[in-house]
Design an enzyme around this catalytic site. Structure first.
Site, short mmCIF file in Angstrom:
data_model
loop_
_atom_site.label_atom_id
_atom_site.label_comp_id
_atom_site.label_asym_id
_atom_site.label_seq_id
_atom_site.Cartn_x
_atom_site.Cartn_y
_atom_site.Cartn_z
N LYS A 37 0.83 -1.21 0.00
CA LYS A 37 0.00 0.00 0.00
C LYS A 37 0.87 1.26 0.00
O LYS A 37 0.65 2.18 -0.79
CB LYS A 37 -0.93 0.02 1.22
CG LYS A 37 -1.94 -1.10 1.24
CD LYS A 37 -2.88 -0.99 2.44
CE LYS A 37 -2.19 -1.14 3.78
NZ LYS A 37 -1.53 -2.46 3.97
N THR A 38 1.82 1.29 0.90
CA THR A 38 2.67 2.48 0.99
C THR A 38 3.51 2.62 -0.28
O THR A 38 3.70 3.71 -0.80
CB THR A 38 3.58 2.37 2.24
OG1 THR A 38 2.73 2.19 3.38
CG2 THR A 38 4.40 3.62 2.42
N ASP A 224 -2.30 7.62 3.36
CA ASP A 224 -1.89 6.28 3.78
C ASP A 224 -2.45 6.03 5.19
O ASP A 224 -2.74 6.98 5.92
CB ASP A 224 -0.35 6.19 3.79
CG ASP A 224 0.14 4.74 3.73
OD1 ASP A 224 -0.69 3.83 3.52
OD2 ASP A 224 1.36 4.53 3.91
N GLU A 225 -2.59 4.79 5.57
CA GLU A 225 -3.08 4.42 6.91
C GLU A 225 -4.43 5.09 7.20
O GLU A 225 -4.66 5.63 8.28
CB GLU A 225 -2.06 4.84 7.99
CG GLU A 225 -0.66 4.31 7.77
CD GLU A 225 -0.42 2.94 8.40
OE1 GLU A 225 -1.37 2.36 8.95
OE2 GLU A 225 0.73 2.46 8.30
N GLN A 255 -5.74 -3.17 10.88
CA GLN A 255 -4.61 -2.51 11.53
C GLN A 255 -5.00 -1.20 12.19
O GLN A 255 -4.17 -0.34 12.45
CB GLN A 255 -3.48 -2.26 10.53
CG GLN A 255 -2.86 -3.53 10.01
CD GLN A 255 -1.68 -3.24 9.10
OE1 GLN A 255 -0.67 -2.71 9.54
NE2 GLN A 255 -1.81 -3.57 7.83
N ARG A 632 4.93 -7.10 11.27
CA ARG A 632 6.12 -6.29 10.98
C ARG A 632 7.29 -7.20 10.62
O ARG A 632 8.29 -6.75 10.08
CB ARG A 632 6.56 -5.44 12.19
CG ARG A 632 5.57 -4.42 12.75
CD ARG A 632 5.01 -3.51 11.71
NE ARG A 632 3.75 -4.03 11.19
CZ ARG A 632 3.22 -3.66 10.04
NH1 ARG A 632 3.82 -2.78 9.27
NH2 ARG A 632 2.08 -4.17 9.61
P1 ATP Z 1 1.55 -2.10 6.00
O1 ATP Z 1 0.09 -2.43 5.97
O2 ATP Z 1 2.26 -2.90 7.03
O3 ATP Z 1 1.80 -0.63 6.07
P2 ATP Z 1 2.01 -1.99 3.17
O4 ATP Z 1 0.82 -2.59 2.52
O5 ATP Z 1 2.10 -0.53 3.20
O6 ATP Z 1 2.17 -2.63 4.61
P3 ATP Z 1 4.59 -1.85 1.95
O7 ATP Z 1 5.33 -1.40 3.14
O8 ATP Z 1 4.28 -0.87 0.91
O9 ATP Z 1 3.28 -2.61 2.43
O10 ATP Z 1 5.35 -3.07 1.29
C1 ATP Z 1 5.85 -4.15 2.06
C2 ATP Z 1 7.15 -4.65 1.50
O11 ATP Z 1 6.93 -5.30 0.26
C3 ATP Z 1 8.13 -3.53 1.21
O12 ATP Z 1 9.42 -3.97 1.53
C4 ATP Z 1 7.96 -3.32 -0.28
O13 ATP Z 1 9.12 -2.78 -0.86
C5 ATP Z 1 7.71 -4.73 -0.76
N1 ATP Z 1 6.93 -4.78 -2.03
C6 ATP Z 1 5.72 -4.23 -2.25
N2 ATP Z 1 5.31 -4.50 -3.50
C7 ATP Z 1 6.27 -5.22 -4.08
C8 ATP Z 1 6.44 -5.81 -5.39
N3 ATP Z 1 5.52 -5.68 -6.34
N4 ATP Z 1 7.57 -6.50 -5.62
C9 ATP Z 1 8.52 -6.63 -4.67
N5 ATP Z 1 8.42 -6.11 -3.45
C10 ATP Z 1 7.31 -5.41 -3.14
MG MG Z 2 2.22 0.84 4.81
#
Ligand code: ATP
Ligand code: MG
Length: 751
Positions: A37-38, A224-225, A255, A632
């Site tokens: 997402k981020t 975000d969030e 979350q 995490r």
């Molecule tokens: P959270 O809900 O915990 O905030 P999130 O959904 O925001 O998580 P991110 O932090 O954006 O998730 O991504 C998690 C990890 O996965 C990061 O290290 C990111 O670089 C990696 N990632 C995300 N998408 C891809 C992708 N398409 N290919 C490889 N790595 C990825």
């Molecule tokens: Mg995130």
């Protein structure tokens, strides 16, 4: 697809590409942890600039912490130019609002130099209010009054609205205090954190032209969030997006962990009904964790009833089992975690910087910290506000705030006679009384000291001298005129140093006998360093905006510096890639990821927190908190509990957290190191016996003996019993009633 575009979207999955490229209209990205997402938001910012030709200043991205904002800007700058990434607004709600209010301050009757009150300023202000109203702090503890006021503000209820709905006696009293508190803040030209949001909403409501201007500026909005936004933030986001309707919210209802602070999970659940044309993208692939960790997290969160099921899978390896560690006591637990981390570092080459320890409450960090210190492993604690909470730093900042905003009574009174300069308590009290009576600020009253009754010539001179100094400082930093740096005004770090000298603070701490190591003095010089650091960042930003930093008003730097200090949060101090283990609360951990995570104190009463035991909603929030912690972890996860824990000086047997039972057995490796007893308590500082054998202990205490406990005072032993290798006693204390104690731990002294 042109090559630039291909690069930008390279490596993203199909749904991620969709989320990045759906730039027009409302978009909801609803997805579990680690699904990107981020990352999607970061890519969108770059995509908007490079592929859609959207000017950076039309882009607004909102993150949950300043640190997250900094990281996002950093990532964006790797794809677009530094210049472009700096020109986009990437910030938290609070920082955004602080800036909007600074620009449009006159519209809501504030000077641009308004103060932002942190929680300790708020405490002082509410105590003042209680004093003036002659209300007893016993019946109305400042902390609970403030939390009631904060709740009201998050719901956008100002003091009059709150008063209008107050029914019972207690609420009516709170309304009265709220009113007084507001008038103190008004008089001081000050806003608290919640005001930053509430006043922004008010500004939007009362000044449609301002809102229209901002809507034109922020044409593409990303948040975000989103699951942790409160009502006021929801209103701000919607108001800004109302014209162009390009709003992208990302989040995960599982979350949502800030309900206790007014966050409303309904904001994300209702997004689609609020924006009927909204598109929704679900990301189901997790890139962060092993299969084992993900499955455990998923099993845990299934126990929450108030939720919609989400699919989440990963291509990552199965990975190691989750270590469920049972230890004897907190010291044993801390040593054990340190040992595990040492192993992970040497055997699996996991760097210190990618390991973290999480806990439910800050108070659990101390023992952990001791263990890391003893082992020599580098560690850092996420307590960014701690530096600014030190007395000497608060004093120095109070000077800066008073210089910028002399009406700020709370800060003025903090420093008016610190260090002592012959302005007595009596002088201050008289001036305060006059200020209240004549509805002026204290500084106004003080500026005519001859008219304050009962002041002798010496007192008048002291006051005048102080006021002259204040004026001189204001002149030096160009606060009275639109002075520019080009015109030879002082730089911010020089100015801060000048204030430390001129105020006498530096000399005072140089001679402070209670501080032989001159630690406080060193902290003050660290403040000068942070002003230097800020100036460098600030100049970068300014060059972008205006081409010529020298034309920037000198005082702007000081305002910006104070704003940054006011809005600093615990995680902000954490440095990434610093090669040290991070210790932080579960709440601070959101959004982050680490190779190895240890969660300590996974016990009933801690996690889930005691407070939540009788409330299903709160229990579910605790489970979400545990879920956030687990998710995490990328490769390794340790969950630990201790059989005995010392809370408020009292050592009590504990219960394993109920959350353990909700994890599938086949995913966990149970490691019980507690032997059901205390093999090694000799290094436990709370044990007063060291190596003494248990039979010797048994004979020492007898029913009827008079004993003294360090916290509970005098008491008489009522009962002694022995079980599981240790001895317990019931002691009837004079003031605290009967307490069950474990004799190995309770520092009982026979009287
Ligand atoms: P959270 O809900 O915990 O905030 P999130 O959904 O925001 O998580 P991110 O932090 O954006 O998730 O991504 C998690 C990890 O996965 C990061 O290290 C990111 O670089 C990696 N990632 C995300 N998408 C891809 C992708 N398409 N290919 C490889 N790595 C990825
Ligand atoms: Mg995130």
């Amino acid at each position: 697809i042109p090559s630039g575009k291909r690069n930008l979207l390279e490596g993203l999955t199909e749904p991620q590409v969709q989320a990045v490229t759906t730039t027009e209209g409302a978009l909801l990205v609803l997805a579990g942890p680690g699904s990107g997402k981020t990352r999607v938001i970061t890519s969108r910012i770059a995509y908007l600039m490079l592929e859609c030709g959207i000017p950076p200043w039309n882009i607004l991205a909102i993150t949950f912490t300043n640190k997250a904002a900094g990281e996002m800007r950093e990532r964006v700058s790797q794809v677009v130019s530094q210049r472009q990434s700096d020109a986009a607004t990437i910030s938290t709600f609070h920082s955004l609002c602080a800036r909007i209010i600074r620009i449009y301050s006159d519209k809501i009757g504030l000077p641009a130099s308004y103060s932002i009150y942190d929680s300790s300023d708020q405490q002082r202000a509410v105590k003042r209010a209680l004093e003036e109203l002659e209300i007893n702090t016993k019946n109305f503890p400042p902390a609970s009054v403030l939390s009631a006021i904060s709740n009201a503000k998050n719901e956008l209820q100002n003091a009059s609205a709150f008063e209008a709905m107050a029914g019972d006696f207690y609420t009516k009293k709170i309304a009265q205090i709220y009113k007084k508190y507001e008038s103190i803040l008004n008089q001081s030209h000050a806003l608290d954190f919640d005001d930053l949001l509430m006043k922004t909403v008010q500004l939007f409501r009362e000044h449609p032209i301002v809102l229209a201007e901002l809507q034109e500026r922020y044409q593409y909005i990303m948040i975000d969030e989103y699951q942790d936004t409160n009502h006021a933030q929801f209103m701000i986001a919607n108001a800004l997006a109302a014209r162009h309707k390009n709003i992208c919210a990302t989040g995960d209802p599982d979350q949502s962990i800030y309900g206790w602070r007014g966050a409303n999970i309904q904001n994300i659940l209702d997004f689609e009904s609020h924006y009927p044309d909204a598109q929704t993208v679900r990301l189901e692939q997790n890139y962060r964790s092993t299969k084992t960790i993900l499955a455990a997290a998923d099993a845990l969160i299934q126990s929450n009833t108030a939720r919609k099921h989400k699919e989440l899978w990963t291509d990552n390896e199965q990975g190691h089992l989750i270590e469920c560690l049972t230890c004897r006591d907190s010291r044993h637990e801390a040593r054990q975690i340190v040992q595990e981390f040492e192993k992970l570092n040497s055997d699996e080459r996991i760097p210190w910087g990618s390991m973290a320890v999480f806990y439910r409450m800050n108070s659990l960090s101390r023992v952990m910290e001791d263990a890391f210190r003893d082992s020599g492993i580098p560690y850092q604690i996420a307590r960014g506000t701690a530096f600014y909470d030190r007395k000497e730093i608060k004093d120095a900042i109070a000077y800066l705030r008073t210089i910028v905003n002399p009406a700020d009574e709370i800060n003025l009174l903090r420093i008016i006679n610190t260090p002592a300069r012959g302005i007595s308590d009596k002088t201050v009290k008289t001036a305060q009384a006059q200020a209240v009576a004549s509805n002026r600020s204290v500084i106004e009253v003080l500026s005519q000291p001859e008219q304050i009754p009962g002041l002798n010539t010496r007192a008048i001179n002291s006051v005048n001298k102080f006021l002259d100094q204040l004026r001189e400082w204001r002149r030096l930093i160009g606060l009275n005129e639109t002075a520019t740096l080009a015109a030879g005004y002082m730089s911010l770090p020089d100015f801060v140093e000048q204030v430390l000298e001129g105020s006498g603070l530096a000399t005072f701490y140089k001679n402070d006998k209670s501080d032989p190591d001159r630690e406080r003095l060193a902290n003050l010089s660290e403040l000068v360093n942070s002003a230097q650091q800020f100036t460098e960042d600030f100049l970068e930003e300014f060059i972008i905006d205006d081409e010529a930093a020298d034309d920037a008003p000198a005082s702007q730097q000081l305002l910006g510096f104070l704003e940054r200090i006011a809005l600093v949060s615990d995680v902000d101090a954490i440095e990434s890639d610093q090669g040290s283990v991070t210790l932080m609360t579960l709440h601070a951990a959101k959004g982050l990821e680490f190779n190895a995570v240890a969660m300590i104190g996974v016990e009933d009463g801690l996690l889930p927190h005691e407070r939540s035991q009788n409330d299903d909603n709160e229990l579910e929030e605790e489970r979400r908190l545990c879920f956030v912690g687990i998710t995490r972890a990328m490769k390794r996860l340790i969950l630990s509990n201790a059989r005995y824990r010392t809370v408020f000086g009292q050592t009590m047997p504990t219960m394993k957290s109920r959350f353990f039972k909700e994890l599938p057995e086949e995913l966990c490796e149970q490691i019980d190191l507690s032997d059901g007893g205390f093999g090694d308590t000799s290094s436990d500082s709370s044990s007063s016996w060291g190596q003494t054998s248990s039979s010797a202990r048994d004979s020492k205490y007898q029913v009827g003996m008079l004993v003294r406990h360090p916290k509970f005072g005098l008491g008489r032993i009522q009962q002694v019993s022995s079980s599981g290798g240790h001895t317990k006693a019931s002691v009837a204390f004079n003031q605290y009633g009967v307490k069950p104690l474990i004799l190995e731990y309770a520092k009982l002294e026979i009287v």
